[in-house]
Design a protein around this motif. Structure first.
Motif, PDB file in Angstrom:
ATOM      1  N   ARG A  13     -12.083  -6.130  -9.679  1.00  0.00           N
ATOM      2  CA  ARG A  13     -11.805  -6.238  -8.437  1.00  0.00           C
ATOM      3  C   ARG A  13     -11.111  -4.860  -7.777  1.00  0.00           C
ATOM      4  NH1 ARG A  13      -8.103 -10.877  -9.629  1.00  0.00           N
ATOM      5  NH2 ARG A  13      -9.527 -12.688  -9.480  1.00  0.00           N
ATOM      6  N   GLU A  14     -10.577  -3.840  -8.908  1.00  0.00           N
ATOM      7  CA  GLU A  14     -10.029  -2.847  -8.416  1.00  0.00           C
ATOM      8  C   GLU A  14     -11.146  -1.799  -8.349  1.00  0.00           C
ATOM      9  OE1 GLU A  14      -7.486   0.695 -10.782  1.00  0.00           O
ATOM     10  OE2 GLU A  14      -7.142  -1.387 -11.359  1.00  0.00           O
ATOM     11  N   ALA A  15     -12.140  -1.903  -9.104  1.00  0.00           N
ATOM     12  CA  ALA A  15     -13.347  -1.140  -8.910  1.00  0.00           C
ATOM     13  C   ALA A  15     -14.192  -1.133  -7.474  1.00  0.00           C
ATOM     14  CB  ALA A  15     -14.287  -1.277 -10.486  1.00  0.00           C
ATOM     15  N   VAL A  39     -12.984  -2.523  -4.900  1.00  0.00           N
ATOM     16  CA  VAL A  39     -11.898  -2.437  -3.848  1.00  0.00           C
ATOM     17  C   VAL A  39     -11.697  -0.800  -3.538  1.00  0.00           C
ATOM     18  CG1 VAL A  39      -9.435  -2.381  -3.034  1.00  0.00           C
ATOM     19  CG2 VAL A  39     -10.622  -4.445  -3.712  1.00  0.00           C
ATOM     20  N   ASP A  40     -11.541  -0.074  -4.659  1.00  0.00           N
ATOM     21  CA  ASP A  40     -11.715   1.520  -4.697  1.00  0.00           C
ATOM     22  C   ASP A  40     -12.925   1.972  -3.970  1.00  0.00           C
ATOM     23  OD1 ASP A  40      -9.135   1.168  -5.687  1.00  0.00           O
ATOM     24  OD2 ASP A  40      -9.675   1.886  -7.730  1.00  0.00           O
ATOM     25  N   TYR A  41     -13.930   1.469  -4.557  1.00  0.00           N
ATOM     26  CA  TYR A  41     -15.286   1.991  -3.869  1.00  0.00           C
ATOM     27  C   TYR A  41     -15.519   1.596  -2.362  1.00  0.00           C
ATOM     28  CZ  TYR A  41     -20.419   1.687  -2.931  1.00  0.00           C
ATOM     29  OH  TYR A  41     -21.602   2.060  -2.409  1.00  0.00           O
ATOM     30  N   LEU A  42     -14.963   0.637  -2.066  1.00  0.00           N
ATOM     31  CA  LEU A  42     -15.263   0.356  -0.777  1.00  0.00           C
ATOM     32  C   LEU A  42     -14.155   0.715   0.146  1.00  0.00           C
ATOM     33  CD1 LEU A  42     -15.873  -3.622  -0.941  1.00  0.00           C
ATOM     34  CD2 LEU A  42     -17.534  -1.935  -0.287  1.00  0.00           C
ATOM     35  N   THR A  43     -13.086   1.296  -0.227  1.00  0.00           N
ATOM     36  CA  THR A  43     -12.022   1.807   0.258  1.00  0.00           C
ATOM     37  C   THR A  43     -12.311   3.295   0.468  1.00  0.00           C
ATOM     38  OG1 THR A  43     -10.424   0.473  -0.517  1.00  0.00           O
ATOM     39  CG2 THR A  43      -9.574   2.359   0.459  1.00  0.00           C
ATOM     40  N   ALA A  44     -12.911   3.897  -0.437  1.00  0.00           N
ATOM     41  CA  ALA A  44     -13.435   5.314  -0.390  1.00  0.00           C
ATOM     42  C   ALA A  44     -14.516   5.541   0.728  1.00  0.00           C
ATOM     43  CB  ALA A  44     -13.897   5.505  -1.811  1.00  0.00           C
ATOM     44  N   GLU A  45     -15.111   4.278   0.749  1.00  0.00           N
ATOM     45  CA  GLU A  45     -16.351   4.420   1.799  1.00  0.00           C
ATOM     46  C   GLU A  45     -15.849   4.059   3.275  1.00  0.00           C
ATOM     47  OE1 GLU A  45     -19.782   4.931   1.672  1.00  0.00           O
ATOM     48  OE2 GLU A  45     -19.110   5.719  -0.664  1.00  0.00           O
ATOM     49  N   GLY A  46     -14.583   3.616   3.483  1.00  0.00           N
ATOM     50  CA  GLY A  46     -13.876   3.583   4.730  1.00  0.00           C
ATOM     51  C   GLY A  46     -13.991   2.311   5.166  1.00  0.00           C
ATOM     52  N   ILE A  47     -14.439   1.253   4.296  1.00  0.00           N
ATOM     53  CA  ILE A  47     -14.294  -0.285   4.597  1.00  0.00           C
ATOM     54  C   ILE A  47     -13.080  -1.022   4.181  1.00  0.00           C
ATOM     55  CG2 ILE A  47     -15.846  -2.515   3.951  1.00  0.00           C
ATOM     56  CD1 ILE A  47     -18.172  -0.473   3.481  1.00  0.00           C
ATOM     57  N   GLN A  48     -12.898  -1.863   5.069  1.00  0.00           N
ATOM     58  CA  GLN A  48     -11.516  -2.379   5.079  1.00  0.00           C
ATOM     59  C   GLN A  48     -11.627  -3.673   4.119  1.00  0.00           C
ATOM     60  OE1 GLN A  48      -9.988  -3.886   8.784  1.00  0.00           O
ATOM     61  NE2 GLN A  48      -8.384  -4.950   7.981  1.00  0.00           N
ATOM     62  N   ASP A  71     -21.053  -3.123 -17.240  1.00  0.00           N
ATOM     63  CA  ASP A  71     -20.090  -2.184 -17.075  1.00  0.00           C
ATOM     64  C   ASP A  71     -19.765  -1.824 -15.933  1.00  0.00           C
ATOM     65  OD1 ASP A  71     -22.376  -0.747 -16.564  1.00  0.00           O
ATOM     66  OD2 ASP A  71     -22.005   0.797 -18.379  1.00  0.00           O
ATOM     67  N   ARG A  72     -18.819  -0.856 -15.444  1.00  0.00           N
ATOM     68  CA  ARG A  72     -18.426  -0.320 -14.253  1.00  0.00           C
ATOM     69  C   ARG A  72     -19.448   0.285 -13.555  1.00  0.00           C
ATOM     70  NH1 ARG A  72     -13.513   1.482 -11.666  1.00  0.00           N
ATOM     71  NH2 ARG A  72     -14.095   3.208 -10.099  1.00  0.00           N
ATOM     72  N   LYS A  73     -20.135   1.060 -14.198  1.00  0.00           N
ATOM     73  CA  LYS A  73     -21.375   1.892 -13.417  1.00  0.00           C
ATOM     74  C   LYS A  73     -22.434   0.758 -12.926  1.00  0.00           C
ATOM     75  CE  LYS A  73     -24.929   5.492 -14.089  1.00  0.00           C
ATOM     76  NZ  LYS A  73     -25.160   6.516 -15.022  1.00  0.00           N
ATOM     77  N   MET A  74     -22.880  -0.022 -13.646  1.00  0.00           N
ATOM     78  CA  MET A  74     -23.682  -1.042 -13.216  1.00  0.00           C
ATOM     79  C   MET A  74     -23.251  -2.107 -12.180  1.00  0.00           C
ATOM     80  SD  MET A  74     -25.659  -3.677 -15.916  1.00  0.00           S
ATOM     81  CE  MET A  74     -27.252  -4.453 -15.339  1.00  0.00           C
ATOM     82  N   LEU A  75     -21.966  -2.186 -12.387  1.00  0.00           N
ATOM     83  CA  LEU A  75     -21.407  -3.121 -11.502  1.00  0.00           C
ATOM     84  C   LEU A  75     -21.222  -2.505  -9.840  1.00  0.00           C
ATOM     85  CD1 LEU A  75     -19.422  -5.295 -10.084  1.00  0.00           C
ATOM     86  CD2 LEU A  75     -17.526  -3.888 -10.810  1.00  0.00           C
ATOM     87  N   LEU A  76     -21.237  -1.236  -9.564  1.00  0.00           N
ATOM     88  CA  LEU A  76     -20.909  -0.341  -8.590  1.00  0.00           C
ATOM     89  C   LEU A  76     -22.571  -0.240  -8.169  1.00  0.00           C
ATOM     90  CD1 LEU A  76     -18.051   1.871  -9.205  1.00  0.00           C
ATOM     91  CD2 LEU A  76     -18.131  -0.352  -7.740  1.00  0.00           C
ATOM     92  N   SER A  77     -23.395   0.029  -8.789  1.00  0.00           N
ATOM     93  CA  SER A  77     -24.809   0.289  -8.297  1.00  0.00           C
ATOM     94  C   SER A  77     -25.522  -0.828  -7.681  1.00  0.00           C
ATOM     95  CB  SER A  77     -25.499   1.049  -9.396  1.00  0.00           C
ATOM     96  OG  SER A  77     -25.843   0.425 -10.343  1.00  0.00           O
ATOM     97  N   LEU A  78     -25.107  -2.085  -8.391  1.00  0.00           N
ATOM     98  CA  LEU A  78     -25.833  -3.280  -8.195  1.00  0.00           C
ATOM     99  C   LEU A  78     -25.086  -3.679  -7.056  1.00  0.00           C
ATOM    100  CD1 LEU A  78     -26.533  -5.006 -11.391  1.00  0.00           C
ATOM    101  CD2 LEU A  78     -28.202  -4.069  -9.826  1.00  0.00           C
ATOM    102  N   PHE A  79     -23.738  -3.548  -7.040  1.00  0.00           N
ATOM    103  CA  PHE A  79     -23.002  -4.095  -5.620  1.00  0.00           C
ATOM    104  C   PHE A  79     -23.513  -3.373  -4.356  1.00  0.00           C
ATOM    105  CE2 PHE A  79     -19.576  -3.584  -2.738  1.00  0.00           C
ATOM    106  CZ  PHE A  79     -19.182  -5.000  -2.534  1.00  0.00           C
TER     107      PHE A  79
END
Length: 181
Positions: free
Chosen positions: A22-24, A26-35, A118-126
């Motif tokens: 969840r933290e990964a 949320v951090d990614y979306l927050t960095a993109e400016g998404i609420q 892993d985290r990298k795969m989560l964020l790219s697929l997300f």
């Protein structure tokens, strides 16, 4: 040496720690400016005036991320079942979406899921799946808007043949074909 071991263990156990997942995200979306907000174990994402839900499931061999969009609307409920099915079929067959649109009596659901390690795969697929769900929602909203505004598609899906011409029109077409030969 200690830092190398700690980092190895953190990477190894990422796929069993929902709070880190969840933290990964949320951090990614927050960095993109998404609420975003975490509520009842689910991430609620507000993007372009629509709410999307992100959940994690650890019951299988690999962790699974579910991205979904739900819309309940009184105007949608009043549509005929055939029109609701038309919207779902059109969105599901017009493009090669990774997500699926499901039309029910009172709610429309667009959902997609993927597995990761892993985290990298989560964020790219997300990113890939979230964009896909968003595109499917946009297409669904366009079709729903057309249905609610009264613009009806007269032809069923898959039938693009023009109506049968009258005998006068046939005569003109035959005459034009003979002149070009």
């Amino acid at each position: 040496m200690n830092k190398a071991i700690t980092s190895f263990w953190k990477r190894l156990f990422f796929r069993y720690d929902v709070s880190r997942m969840r933290e990964a995200v949320v951090d990614y979306l927050t960095a993109e400016g998404i609420q975003t907000e975490v509520k009842d174990g689910m991430i609620r994402v507000l993007f372009e005036d629509y709410y999307y839900n992100v959940e994690f499931d650890l019951d299988g061999e690999y962790p699974r991320c579910d991205i979904s969009f739900r819309m309940k609307d009184e105007k949608y409920e009043k549509l005929d079942l055939s029109r609701k099915t038309f919207i779902a079929d059109k969105v599901n067959t017009d493009e090669d979406y990774l997500s699926t649109l499901k039309a029910f009596g009172d709610v429309i659901i667009v959902d997609a899921h993927f597995y990761f390690v892993d985290r990298k795969m989560l964020l790219s697929l997300f990113y890939e799946y979230f964009v896909d769900v968003k595109d499917a929602v946009d297409d669904m909203c366009d079709l729903l808007q057309n249905e609610l505004s009264g613009k009806e598609e007269k032809r069923p899906i898959g039938f693009t043949a023009s109506p049968v011409p009258s005998s006068k029109e046939e005569a003109k077409v035959v005459a034009c074909n003979k002149q070009t030969e």
